[in-house]
Design a protein around this motif. Sequence first.
Motif, PDB file in Angstrom:
ATOM      1  N   VAL A   1       0.854  -1.188   0.000  1.00 29.41           N
ATOM      2  CA  VAL A   1       0.000   0.000   0.000  1.00 29.41           C
ATOM      3  C   VAL A   1       0.891   1.240   0.000  1.00 29.41           C
ATOM      4  O   VAL A   1       1.795   1.384   0.834  1.00 29.41           O
ATOM      5  CB  VAL A   1      -0.932   0.008   1.228  1.00 29.41           C
ATOM      6  N   TYR A   2       0.640   2.140  -0.926  1.00 31.38           N
ATOM      7  CA  TYR A   2       1.434   3.359  -1.032  1.00 31.38           C
ATOM      8  C   TYR A   2       0.529   4.583  -0.967  1.00 31.38           C
ATOM      9  O   TYR A   2      -0.681   4.498  -1.154  1.00 31.38           O
ATOM     10  CB  TYR A   2       2.247   3.372  -2.334  1.00 31.38           C
ATOM     11  N   ARG A   3       1.144   5.737  -0.701  1.00 32.22           N
ATOM     12  CA  ARG A   3       0.384   6.970  -0.545  1.00 32.22           C
ATOM     13  C   ARG A   3       0.446   7.818  -1.813  1.00 32.22           C
ATOM     14  O   ARG A   3       1.365   7.685  -2.625  1.00 32.22           O
ATOM     15  CB  ARG A   3       0.913   7.757   0.659  1.00 32.22           C
ATOM     16  N   LYS A   4      -0.526   8.693  -1.941  1.00 27.93           N
ATOM     17  CA  LYS A   4      -0.627   9.514  -3.147  1.00 27.93           C
ATOM     18  C   LYS A   4       0.612  10.367  -3.359  1.00 27.93           C
ATOM     19  O   LYS A   4       1.031  10.600  -4.492  1.00 27.93           O
ATOM     20  CB  LYS A   4      -1.873  10.406  -3.058  1.00 27.93           C
ATOM     21  N   ASN A   5       1.196  10.847  -2.276  1.00 29.85           N
ATOM     22  CA  ASN A   5       2.358  11.729  -2.390  1.00 29.85           C
ATOM     23  C   ASN A   5       3.679  10.989  -2.215  1.00 29.85           C
ATOM     24  O   ASN A   5       4.732  11.604  -2.108  1.00 29.85           O
ATOM     25  CB  ASN A   5       2.270  12.861  -1.364  1.00 29.85           C
ATOM     26  N   ASP A   6       3.621   9.656  -2.141  1.00 28.00           N
ATOM     27  CA  ASP A   6       4.832   8.863  -1.912  1.00 28.00           C
ATOM     28  C   ASP A   6       4.608   7.468  -2.482  1.00 28.00           C
ATOM     29  O   ASP A   6       4.084   6.586  -1.809  1.00 28.00           O
ATOM     30  CB  ASP A   6       5.136   8.801  -0.410  1.00 28.00           C
ATOM     31  N   GLY A   7       5.015   7.276  -3.724  1.00 26.34           N
ATOM     32  CA  GLY A   7       4.731   6.013  -4.399  1.00 26.34           C
ATOM     33  C   GLY A   7       5.647   4.878  -4.022  1.00 26.34           C
ATOM     34  O   GLY A   7       5.414   3.738  -4.427  1.00 26.34           O
ATOM     35  N   CYS A   8       6.713   5.141  -3.245  1.00 25.02           N
ATOM     36  CA  CYS A   8       7.687   4.087  -2.973  1.00 25.02           C
ATOM     37  C   CYS A   8       7.734   3.626  -1.515  1.00 25.02           C
ATOM     38  O   CYS A   8       8.183   2.522  -1.247  1.00 25.02           O
ATOM     39  CB  CYS A   8       9.081   4.536  -3.404  1.00 25.02           C
ATOM     40  N   THR A   9       7.303   4.438  -0.577  1.00 26.36           N
ATOM     41  CA  THR A   9       7.245   3.993   0.813  1.00 26.36           C
ATOM     42  C   THR A   9       5.956   3.203   0.987  1.00 26.36           C
ATOM     43  O   THR A   9       4.871   3.776   0.924  1.00 26.36           O
ATOM     44  CB  THR A   9       7.278   5.186   1.790  1.00 26.36           C
ATOM     45  N   LYS A  10       6.094   1.919   1.215  1.00 31.19           N
ATOM     46  CA  LYS A  10       4.925   1.048   1.195  1.00 31.19           C
ATOM     47  C   LYS A  10       4.652   0.448   2.570  1.00 31.19           C
ATOM     48  O   LYS A  10       5.512   0.417   3.444  1.00 31.19           O
ATOM     49  CB  LYS A  10       5.122  -0.060   0.164  1.00 31.19           C
ATOM     50  N   ALA A  11       3.430  -0.033   2.725  1.00 29.51           N
ATOM     51  CA  ALA A  11       3.018  -0.628   3.993  1.00 29.51           C
ATOM     52  C   ALA A  11       2.193  -1.875   3.727  1.00 29.51           C
ATOM     53  O   ALA A  11       1.496  -1.979   2.719  1.00 29.51           O
ATOM     54  CB  ALA A  11       2.199   0.375   4.815  1.00 29.51           C
ATOM     55  N   GLY A  12       2.285  -2.816   4.661  1.00 29.19           N
ATOM     56  CA  GLY A  12       1.408  -3.975   4.651  1.00 29.19           C
ATOM     57  C   GLY A  12       0.363  -3.814   5.736  1.00 29.19           C
ATOM     58  O   GLY A  12       0.673  -3.372   6.855  1.00 29.19           O
ATOM     59  N   PHE A  13      -0.886  -4.148   5.416  1.00 30.07           N
ATOM     60  CA  PHE A  13      -1.986  -4.049   6.373  1.00 30.07           C
ATOM     61  C   PHE A  13      -2.570  -5.444   6.603  1.00 30.07           C
ATOM     62  O   PHE A  13      -3.084  -6.069   5.665  1.00 30.07           O
ATOM     63  CB  PHE A  13      -3.090  -3.133   5.840  1.00 30.07           C
ATOM     64  N   GLY A  14      -2.499  -5.916   7.843  1.00 26.49           N
ATOM     65  CA  GLY A  14      -3.219  -7.124   8.218  1.00 26.49           C
ATOM     66  C   GLY A  14      -4.643  -6.744   8.572  1.00 26.49           C
ATOM     67  O   GLY A  14      -4.867  -5.835   9.375  1.00 26.49           O
TER      68      GLY A  14
END
Length: 207
Positions: free
Chosen positions: A160-173
């Motif tokens: 999952v990435y943010r609109k203003n940051d396409g490369c810092t990603k997160a996993g959501f359980g």
Amino acid sequence: MAIKKYRTFVLLVFLGLVNLQFECNKKIGCAENVYSFELDIKAYPDKDSINVGDTIWLEVNSPTTLKDFRSGSMVDYSGAKNLGTAIGIAELISVNVTNTEGNSFFKYNIVTGTELPRSDSNRFREFNFAEVNQKYQFKLALIPLKKGIFKLFISNAANVYRKNDGCTKAGFGISFKDTDQHFYFNEVSFPGIILSGQNGVYLFKVK
């Protein structure tokens, strides 16, 4: 034999969901997941049996500032562009017999969030959550069209990435919380196999 078939079924569903998230959410050329978050989902009314034409609600209502389980710190992860889940429903028919295209037996009404088009919607329905007032929200009505016993799966969200940051990603359980998951219905198709710790599974009967 029952255990082997059960494990095969669960593995296929798991692989399908993981592949779904990889195909839909990947960003090529970026780092691996930096953050690891948890989101709660609730199913209600929390009954093990409902009637044809009744409604099961699935709802997410989570703040956009979340605890990162890797660092233990609170992170403002607002602005997520592709945060959501995929839903699959299997009909449990008899011992060792399941129909993994149970989505076709339900009407889906999305109240909060967005449904994404898929060619295999009989097996998976995919949704993105909405961001409203610093919260990630999702509300979906499931209306059964036939009788049976059903096993609903929800996927986690990867990359999952943010609109203003396409490369810092997160996993959501994404896990059910404050919900009786009625695991005993699993024995309709898999007698003697007691589920536990299946946080993304919800079972129910339609009369």
